[in-house]
Design an enzyme around this catalytic site. Sequence first.
Site, PDB file in Angstrom:
ATOM      1  N   LYS B  26       0.836  -1.205   0.000  1.00 15.35           N
ATOM      2  CA  LYS B  26       0.000   0.000   0.000  1.00 15.35           C
ATOM      3  C   LYS B  26       0.871   1.255   0.000  1.00 15.35           C
ATOM      4  CE  LYS B  26      -3.979   0.268   2.120  1.00 15.35           C
ATOM      5  NZ  LYS B  26      -4.145  -0.888   2.985  1.00 15.35           N
ATOM      6  N   ARG B  96      -3.590   2.541   8.270  1.00 16.36           N
ATOM      7  CA  ARG B  96      -3.818   1.248   7.615  1.00 16.36           C
ATOM      8  C   ARG B  96      -2.550   0.395   7.632  1.00 16.36           C
ATOM      9  NH1 ARG B  96      -8.297   1.956   3.473  1.00 16.36           N
ATOM     10  NH2 ARG B  96      -8.740   4.186   3.485  1.00 16.36           N
ATOM     11  N   GLY B 105      -7.879  -7.570   4.000  1.00 16.40           N
ATOM     12  CA  GLY B 105      -8.816  -7.703   5.120  1.00 16.40           C
ATOM     13  C   GLY B 105      -8.276  -8.453   6.310  1.00 16.40           C
ATOM     14  N   MET B 107      -5.633  -7.675   8.278  1.00  9.79           N
ATOM     15  CA  MET B 107      -5.158  -6.857   9.395  1.00  9.79           C
ATOM     16  C   MET B 107      -6.110  -5.677   9.608  1.00  9.79           C
ATOM     17  SD  MET B 107      -1.075  -7.141   8.800  1.00  9.79           S
ATOM     18  CE  MET B 107      -1.188  -6.818   7.058  1.00  9.79           C
ATOM     19  N   ARG B 352      -2.685  -1.542  -6.614  1.00 13.81           N
ATOM     20  CA  ARG B 352      -1.920  -2.784  -6.423  1.00 13.81           C
ATOM     21  C   ARG B 352      -2.182  -3.660  -7.632  1.00 13.81           C
ATOM     22  NH1 ARG B 352      -5.748  -5.110  -1.510  1.00 13.81           N
ATOM     23  NH2 ARG B 352      -7.652  -5.163  -2.730  1.00 13.81           N
ATOM     24  N   HIS B 468     -15.414  -9.854  -0.343  1.00 12.01           N
ATOM     25  CA  HIS B 468     -14.424 -10.754   0.257  1.00 12.01           C
ATOM     26  C   HIS B 468     -14.525 -12.169  -0.312  1.00 12.01           C
ATOM     27  CE1 HIS B 468     -12.937 -13.506   3.452  1.00 12.01           C
ATOM     28  NE2 HIS B 468     -11.974 -12.602   3.520  1.00 12.01           N
ATOM     29  N   ARG B 574       1.193 -47.554 -15.155  1.00  9.29           N
ATOM     30  CA  ARG B 574       1.107 -48.551 -14.077  1.00  9.29           C
ATOM     31  C   ARG B 574       0.333 -49.751 -14.583  1.00  9.29           C
ATOM     32  NH1 ARG B 574       0.313 -43.407 -10.749  1.00  9.29           N
ATOM     33  NH2 ARG B 574      -1.038 -43.124 -12.527  1.00  9.29           N
ATOM     34  N   GLU B 758      13.365 -45.424  -5.985  1.00  7.95           N
ATOM     35  CA  GLU B 758      12.321 -45.088  -5.015  1.00  7.95           C
ATOM     36  C   GLU B 758      12.627 -45.641  -3.635  1.00  7.95           C
ATOM     37  OE1 GLU B 758       8.600 -46.809  -6.376  1.00  7.95           O
ATOM     38  OE2 GLU B 758       9.650 -48.498  -7.292  1.00  7.95           O
ATOM     39  N   SER B 777      13.917 -43.316 -13.088  1.00  5.87           N
ATOM     40  CA  SER B 777      12.768 -42.452 -12.861  1.00  5.87           C
ATOM     41  C   SER B 777      12.559 -42.392 -11.351  1.00  5.87           C
ATOM     42  CB  SER B 777      11.541 -43.021 -13.563  1.00  5.87           C
ATOM     43  OG  SER B 777      10.428 -42.200 -13.305  1.00  5.87           O
ATOM     44  N   THR B 780       9.174 -40.561  -6.304  1.00  6.79           N
ATOM     45  CA  THR B 780       9.352 -39.777  -5.083  1.00  6.79           C
ATOM     46  C   THR B 780       8.279 -40.048  -4.039  1.00  6.79           C
ATOM     47  OG1 THR B 780       8.338 -37.948  -6.264  1.00  6.79           O
ATOM     48  CG2 THR B 780      10.723 -37.948  -6.086  1.00  6.79           C
ATOM     49  N   ASN B 781       7.168 -40.678  -4.417  1.00 10.06           N
ATOM     50  CA  ASN B 781       6.194 -41.039  -3.375  1.00 10.06           C
ATOM     51  C   ASN B 781       6.819 -42.067  -2.438  1.00 10.06           C
ATOM     52  OD1 ASN B 781       4.542 -39.491  -4.931  1.00 10.06           O
ATOM     53  ND2 ASN B 781       3.289 -41.178  -5.683  1.00 10.06           N
ATOM     54  N   CYS B 844       8.648 -39.469 -11.677  1.00  8.70           N
ATOM     55  CA  CYS B 844       7.259 -39.823 -11.974  1.00  8.70           C
ATOM     56  C   CYS B 844       6.417 -39.902 -10.708  1.00  8.70           C
ATOM     57  CB  CYS B 844       7.179 -41.129 -12.759  1.00  8.70           C
ATOM     58  SG  CYS B 844       7.748 -42.546 -11.833  1.00  8.70           S
ATOM     59  N   TYR B 864      13.427 -35.271 -17.721  1.00  4.34           N
ATOM     60  CA  TYR B 864      11.981 -35.129 -17.877  1.00  4.34           C
ATOM     61  C   TYR B 864      11.280 -35.194 -16.530  1.00  4.34           C
ATOM     62  CZ  TYR B 864      11.423 -40.183 -17.255  1.00  4.34           C
ATOM     63  OH  TYR B 864      11.422 -41.451 -16.736  1.00  4.34           O
TER      64      TYR B 864
END
Lengths: 890, 890
Positions: B26, B96, B105, B107, B352, B468, B574, B758, B777, B780-781, B844, B864
């Site tokens: 602001k 303000r 909204g 603060m 803004r 809002h 899969r 993995e 590959s 990552t899970n 993947c 990739y």
Amino acid sequence: MPKRIFCFGAGTAEGGEDIRDLLGGKGAGLAEMSKLGLPVPPGFTITSDVCDAYLDNGRELPEGLKTEVQAAMGEIERIVGSGFGDAENPLMVSVRSGARVSMPGMMDTILNLGLNDETAAGLAKRTGDDRFAFDSYRRFIQMYGDVVLGVGHHHFEDLLERHKDAHGLTLDTELGAANWRDMVAAYKKLVAARADAAFPEFPLDQLWGAIGAVFGSWTNARAQTFRKLNDIPESWGTAVTVQAMVYGNMGDDCATGVAFTRDPSTGVKEVYGEYLINAQGEDVVAGLRTPRFLTKAARERGGSDEAAMEEAMPSAFTELCDAVDRLESHFCDMQDVEFTVQKGKFYLLQTRAGKRTAGAAVRIATDMASENLITRAAAVQRIEPDSLDQMLHPGLDPEAPRTPIAHGLPASPGAVSGIVVLDSFLAEERAAHGESVILVRAETSPDDIHGMHAARGILTTRGGMTSHAAVVARGMGWPCVAGAKEIRIDLGNRCFTTRSEKVAEGDTITLDGATGDVFEGEVPTIEPDLSESFLLLLSWADEFRRMRVFANADTAADARTARILGAEGIGLCRTEHMFLSAKRIIAVRAMVLAADNASRNAALAEILPMQRDDFVELFRVMAGLPVTIRLLDPPLHEFLPRRTEDLREIANATGEDFQALQDRAVRLRESNPMLGHRGCRLGITFPEIYEMQARAVFEAAVQVGREAGNSPRPEIMVPLVSAGREFLAVKQRIDAVGTAVARKSGVDFDYRVGTMIELPRAALRAGDIARHASFFSFGTNDLTQTTFGISRDDASIFLDSYLRQGVLMANPFVHLDRSGVGELISLACERGRAARPDLLLGICGEHGGDPRSIHFCERQGLDYISCSPYRVPIARLAAAHAALEAGSRH
Amino acid sequence: MPKRIFCFGAGTAEGGEDIRDLLGGKGAGLAEMSKLGLPVPPGFTITSDVCDAYLDNGRELPEGLKTEVQAAMGEIERIVGSGFGDAENPLMVSVRSGARVSMPGMMDTILNLGLNDETAAGLAKRTGDDRFAFDSYRRFIQMYGDVVLGVGHHHFEDLLERHKDAHGLTLDTELGAANWRDMVAAYKKLVAARADAAFPEFPLDQLWGAIGAVFGSWTNARAQTFRKLNDIPESWGTAVTVQAMVYGNMGDDCATGVAFTRDPSTGVKEVYGEYLINAQGEDVVAGLRTPRFLTKAARERGGSDEAAMEEAMPSAFTELCDAVDRLESHFCDMQDVEFTVQKGKFYLLQTRAGKRTAGAAVRIATDMASENLITRAAAVQRIEPDSLDQMLHPGLDPEAPRTPIAHGLPASPGAVSGIVVLDSFLAEERAAHGESVILVRAETSPDDIHGMHAARGILTTRGGMTSHAAVVARGMGWPCVAGAKEIRIDLGNRCFTTRSEKVAEGDTITLDGATGDVFEGEVPTIEPDLSESFLLLLSWADEFRRMRVFANADTAADARTARILGAEGIGLCRTEHMFLSAKRIIAVRAMVLAADNASRNAALAEILPMQRDDFVELFRVMAGLPVTIRLLDPPLHEFLPRRTEDLREIANATGEDFQALQDRAVRLRESNPMLGHRGCRLGITFPEIYEMQARAVFEAAVQVGREAGNSPRPEIMVPLVSAGREFLAVKQRIDAVGTAVARKSGVDFDYRVGTMIELPRAALRAGDIARHASFFSFGTNDLTQTTFGISRDDASIFLDSYLRQGVLMANPFVHLDRSGVGELISLACERGRAARPDLLLGICGEHGGDPRSIHFCERQGLDYISCSPYRVPIARLAAAHAALEAGSRH
């Protein structure tokens, strides 16, 4: 080209112990004995390099070898003064395998090689003993047929049985020269009919075939199994030794036997062994006849009235005693020798470090160090740490009632109860189902290795102290009773009978390998009495080791055992075991199933005094030694009842609605509890649980500190941490409790807060964690599970396949996986120490009691190892080995 | 000492956009506008550094600040020509908050500060408008009482309602000067009774209290929630701007409004917004009155007959249009401005970057690039990748039947069905149970943030496009219908009514945020139509990115979607999903429960042609693009039936004994299936399964290769590998099948065999594995699960605690854990490439579709990323961002 053939005999030899890798144990031993001037029939050894070449080259012996073999044979002929293939004065040789470590009975041997129709006739004529000549000849055909030509042993046995039946004969000894001559003819016909190739009449062809076959036997199935069990590399190969035959079966002035320089069961320094008059060596080893004692004293102790060698052949016995003395001094180790007496002349055929029980090994090592034969460090290094396990095995409770049903030779010490199983395959199967199996066999052979490995005790009805069963059982550390003659095995009805009893397969019996007794049912056992030499050896080990040895002990009873066995502290006290006792499980379950904080706190308030009492006891026992207490680790649902009535009991005790309790119990179920809501995750979500535990620890420390001179040293260990902030959050609450207890009691007590490193992320973020943690304890069970992504509970099916197929070289839950899990440990040590130089590092996974893994721990510079109480002596010794090895590398 | 106060006004300013971190959005915007010569009431901004000092210092403002504030106030007085506290000509100011990013909204704000009994009287006299003066004064007392003195808002509302009731009045507009004067007295009494401190009459005391309170509002609960949801650091703090008041509520020549330089819903370039005549700014934002359109065209489109600003205040409207044009050119971005017209004079109060829907953002970015206002790279970088998600949300199926029940403003696009929930707490609770929730409220406030976040759609009965609810819903990407006036909410009966219907809480409705329609029940949805600018932006993104973007697609249908959305291949197919279809599950179950290899092979032979057909279809769709097929991964027991009758069906189909089947099914159960007998462990123990799958892949490749010009590019991926030898064992069997299929078909096809990384051990041993594998590959899970030792299925309970307590900063299953899992990935990349320089690297796991994680992948140099089809556009854009960022760092 490197030398391929090494000759020995007549007081000299090429090579010796220094090239054992090339000559094998047998070849090296013969060379050494020859150089010592001991009476050894001459011969030569073809190196194990030739074995590699043979196996790599499609089972063809290398070019030029034949000429070298012929030259070496010429040397034997020269020394012995007879001729290979000479019809008048024939030379016979044995062809034996010999790897750099002993693999007894695993590979093939051929004896009496050089006999054919012509030389057999010559031998008969020259010895004047037709029976001996044709017996030898038929033995040769049988061995050669089996080993080289692939005609199974049992075909020959069948023929012999039929011959006996036809002639109304029972024992081999009843057969005369004519019978054996007939058998030779019958065997040759059998070979001609069944073999791939004709039986070679020409001795050099025989020799050539035998050398190849013995090299080839390196790769037979039972040798491979043996190597896998004993971690012997496939690549080593075997040497082959060709040696002039001497005969222990040429009459009553002949004998054959084995002798140990010390008693292999007890370690006592006295010539020990067995012999048979008028027999070949394999008759002793195979256990077909029960042999006689060597010394008069042993005979008397054994209650036998058949003359000991000392009595029957005093001169040969003296030669034997002189020889074994010289050998032990030369090798600085207890020796196991094979000897033959031929027509009164004494020959040594083999020497090697004698196998012995762990107890004997310890006694021998400490005795030899006391005799200044070896150093204390050598004594310590000479004992395989894992072998101590058998000394820690329980014995029979002398107070317990028992019903003896049979008695045999005390072939391998220790007491064990288990179900009777009559063959090795079933033994393996039942053991896989978790049963303690006692393998009961007439005698065992190398084909039984897998079943013996699976069993926990061995009982045989034939054979002596040096029979296959006895040797292997001692090696494996299993109790063994051998030659229990009154037992008859009835395979048809799957049972055995003693004089008075019938015991079905599956029935339970108990063996006492220390006395040779067999009992009906299960006889209770008690803890072993630790020998003086055992304690002495361990005290020496303690001088050499750098790492401290702690025990994993959850109760005061465990802690007492651990201290007796030399633990210097507790490295892991699992508090959850304390939760499971009958009198407190209801409160624990109420805590787990609490609907809100208020009721959880109420349940915890009930548990607090009980936990405190546990720690009070533990601190008293440990008298100021460090006690590492791991806060609650398992998922809460592990404490829940399986049965509806137990849940109802909790509903009654807490006044809670049954259905609501059941719903909460269901919600606690997890799909992968190993990776679930457990460890310090409980400490983050339900901080009041850890706060109660910390309070119990601190209040106990205050109480014991007041009553004792030795202030307790609690080390609180947070499980399953994966991040520094996580550890800190838990530690702050523990410290707050510590401050509160100190303030309220007015007692200042010392404690540390550290963590398990048991997740890969914890190892990676060890630097963050060490900023707040005083110590790391590697929880290698969970770390192995998460690093490999393998649940140990579910792994047995596929891990077996992996090991069998060689995809994994060792079970990572037994021996620490150095290249994967080990790297994470190295990283964690490095990063942890960088962040906090005085960080204390230890291990409390089961690997902490595994010697191989302990070597790794030494190399990482860990401060302590912690293992189950009964493995503490093993860990002490292994830590000493590791320190000595590390020192020698500096 | 750094400068703490920055003044602006009268065509100049200290500081500006370049010190936005200090001045907040602001303050920086006001300074820029002032420097541009735009009409801005003068004021000054106290930096966010002072906020830090205030919060650190026990909520005390720093020494010396008061003097600086007084000096700055003097500057305002000088420009405005009035006096702070001057009874004749009083100056009023607003106080303000303003953080460096917009937190609308969240603060506190205080208006009309400077009024007291004296100045209020002066204001009344000077303006000749008693009503205005006392209305302003009572507003000030209420705000100040609430924000600074802690007297809740509702106390003031209660008093006002009672006053209205007593006087028979309904609307605030019906109250006259006398009423407001009474209210001032009543409010002052209320404050005196309830507040901790007295209401300060002296304006400088008022100002001092207000500055502290606004700084303090940085740490209120809703602001903290907002920051957590938006990843805004706690440490930033807010600036405070004090500015001369201007009034839009001094009569009908006054107005207040908001304007966007482009349409925030569509991105179309036209002035867009709302205004209210004779109103204060908060009246527009709070949605208490429904505002009017700015332009005549918009009014006509909206079917309204209330004069647009263009019509009612043409001169002020022209000033507005000029101002927003200059602002957009200056900031090179779409602006959202607040303005006030006081007695015909136009003022800008704020500018803004305007919030916008993702569709508008894309349109604006591409338009601005086409207008040469920004570069293409800037256009690409300006779009938050995750925001595309809402453009990919489905819309209503135009063919589907529907029953409209209400209509409102189309406040945030997208269609959604869900259950009606009438308050935010219940919304959170129902959503936590996995329900799709539509939050229905009269209007929303910052206190509703948590419920709005939990909901999937928002419906309000009051307020406009910039209310809002509308702003927040657009930010969150939820469909929103705002100001649906015919709806009446009945909280007492937990329902709402429309003209004709009654809808209970818990009933399902459907919102169409693109049209503003509300429908009864669930209306089916269809896939979104992708806009031209969307496709244009992604095509630019494709020019900038380095990594290829693949999709995780198990079926031909998935693959088609993926290609439409720009996937360049399949990174993860899969194969187990193919096993689950109804027509083949019996064969699969027979295979799983096979008693021996023969029956397993028989079942596999049935599955083979079906698997082959799957791959044929997939290869056809992918037309020569890479297709990465993962061999069977889950534990076999996942395929087993839960119901007894299904097991019986298999018994019938296979002719097997039911009991035997059931026993085998039980034996397959695992305690931790995630770490169990799955992945390539199946390939080692039951090689025939993978052999069947490999055969299906290769035979499909042969078939499609024959029929099409584009030869398929199968990449066979082995899951759950932990060691090089393990991968090799599986690969050798695959290669053997490949050779056999090639020989039999006479077709040479190209394929690669690679692996998932993995497990932590796979990352550590990446060098060994890469010697045999063509590609990695990162799964990552599973890698996150094993590195943390957390089962995602079981984690929700404790992960929530972890995030709430700040033990973890982000959910590692959503955003890749760089410092733990990330290190393993780095290691694996490095070691893999060292062993095989041309190793292909990809990801993947679900992180492959997460922009933050994609940045990490770029830094690791992955080749990739692969993600679910609907995240492919997001991944394309995120990859472009990552590449641009990496480039700018070079």
